[in-house]
Design an enzyme around this catalytic site. Sequence first.
Site, short mmCIF file in Angstrom:
data_model
loop_
_atom_site.label_atom_id
_atom_site.label_comp_id
_atom_site.label_asym_id
_atom_site.label_seq_id
_atom_site.Cartn_x
_atom_site.Cartn_y
_atom_site.Cartn_z
N THR A 102 3.26 -5.73 2.18
CA THR A 102 3.66 -4.34 2.39
C THR A 102 4.15 -4.07 3.82
O THR A 102 4.86 -3.09 4.05
CB THR A 102 2.48 -3.38 2.09
N ASP A 103 3.78 -4.94 4.77
CA ASP A 103 4.06 -4.61 6.17
C ASP A 103 5.55 -4.49 6.50
O ASP A 103 5.95 -3.67 7.32
CB ASP A 103 3.42 -5.65 7.10
N THR B 156 -0.37 -9.44 0.53
CA THR B 156 -1.75 -9.20 0.10
C THR B 156 -1.90 -9.21 -1.41
O THR B 156 -2.94 -9.59 -1.94
CB THR B 156 -2.22 -7.83 0.68
N SER C 174 4.07 -10.98 5.14
CA SER C 174 5.41 -10.45 5.43
C SER C 174 5.67 -10.27 6.92
O SER C 174 6.82 -10.06 7.32
CB SER C 174 5.66 -9.16 4.66
N1 ASP Z 1 -0.43 -8.66 5.50
C1 ASP Z 1 0.18 -8.19 4.37
C2 ASP Z 1 1.68 -8.47 4.37
O1 ASP Z 1 2.06 -9.55 4.00
C3 ASP Z 1 -0.08 -6.74 4.16
C4 ASP Z 1 0.12 -6.41 2.73
O2 ASP Z 1 0.73 -7.11 1.98
O3 ASP Z 1 -0.36 -5.32 2.34
O4 ASP Z 1 2.49 -7.65 4.72
#
Ligand code: ASP
Length: 331
Positions: free
Chosen positions: A96-97, A16, A63
Amino acid sequence: MTERKKHLVILTTGGTIAAKASGPTDATGYHGIEFDGNALLDAIPGIRKSYETEVEQVFSLDSCSLEDHHLLTLSKRVNSVLEKEEIDGVVITHGTDTLEETAFFLNLTVKSEKPVVLTGAMRPAEVISADGPMNLLCAIQAAADAESRGKGVMVAFQNRLWPARDVMKLSTYHTDAFRCPEGGPLGTVIDEVRYNYATLRPHTVSSEFDVRELNALPRVQIVYQHIGSGEEMLRCAIQTRPDGIILACVGNGTVPPELKKALAPCPERPKIVRASRVPSGFISPCGNINDAEYRLIPSGGFSPQKARILLQLALTKTTDYEELCAIFDRY
Ligand code: ASP
């Protein structure tokens, strides 16, 4: 004599933090990953004046799409970047995931004391109050700080520095999504870096795991337990013949008696770790199954997803039950 600027490499992997918000007030919606590392740095005024930065895109993925080969590629890249004498540290931007899994993998496989700091963002770029630029600034400041050497891989989020071993994403939405359920941050970055704690378990140069010559990792799956889960998913997982399975049990890693038949140890059965789906606490001997008799490896305090990473790496060293238990105990 003027001090040499710290020389950092920023490796981007997607997430993100690199996605453009659907609109300036849309905190969750975003288009695909659109920003490269240079664009991420452009959002931090004056950053190039303070640090020597090199930017490299390793992947550009959400991710949730990362696979084991991405972990190997990233670890090898970090190791080779840090071998260069002139490089002081590495910053990695990441979705973050699954950030905690990548951070833990690197914590166990990077062979350098130089700082490695991961960060990401809960809000996409260009939304009002986007958190990416400040998180990235904190990660850069931490990676450039001499005191960050030898601390193990860290995650910079919302002005705090978290140890890769224990940090978890604990909120789907809040910008301070990262915490250690059983402890506090190693330090903070609020204009300057301050450390208060250190991690005691083996990591980086004191870890025995080395993936620099590996082209694949052992295959380990997670089987989740819940009311009515029965033995079906466990049996299905065993039939796919993975090298290992993490049983994400309820409570204190409690194994329902109904699973005993499927768990019966035999040479072809994958190695099985008994973990808990509860985010906080420690797996102690479980009242209704004998770990040694069923050859179950207690996960200690590791979440199922961290236990998966550790079992993959442990299986690159040994398949002996006692040795695998000792690794889980030590790390
Ligand atoms: N969908 C995102 C990811 O790539 C979520 C994020 O990065 O906060 O994990």
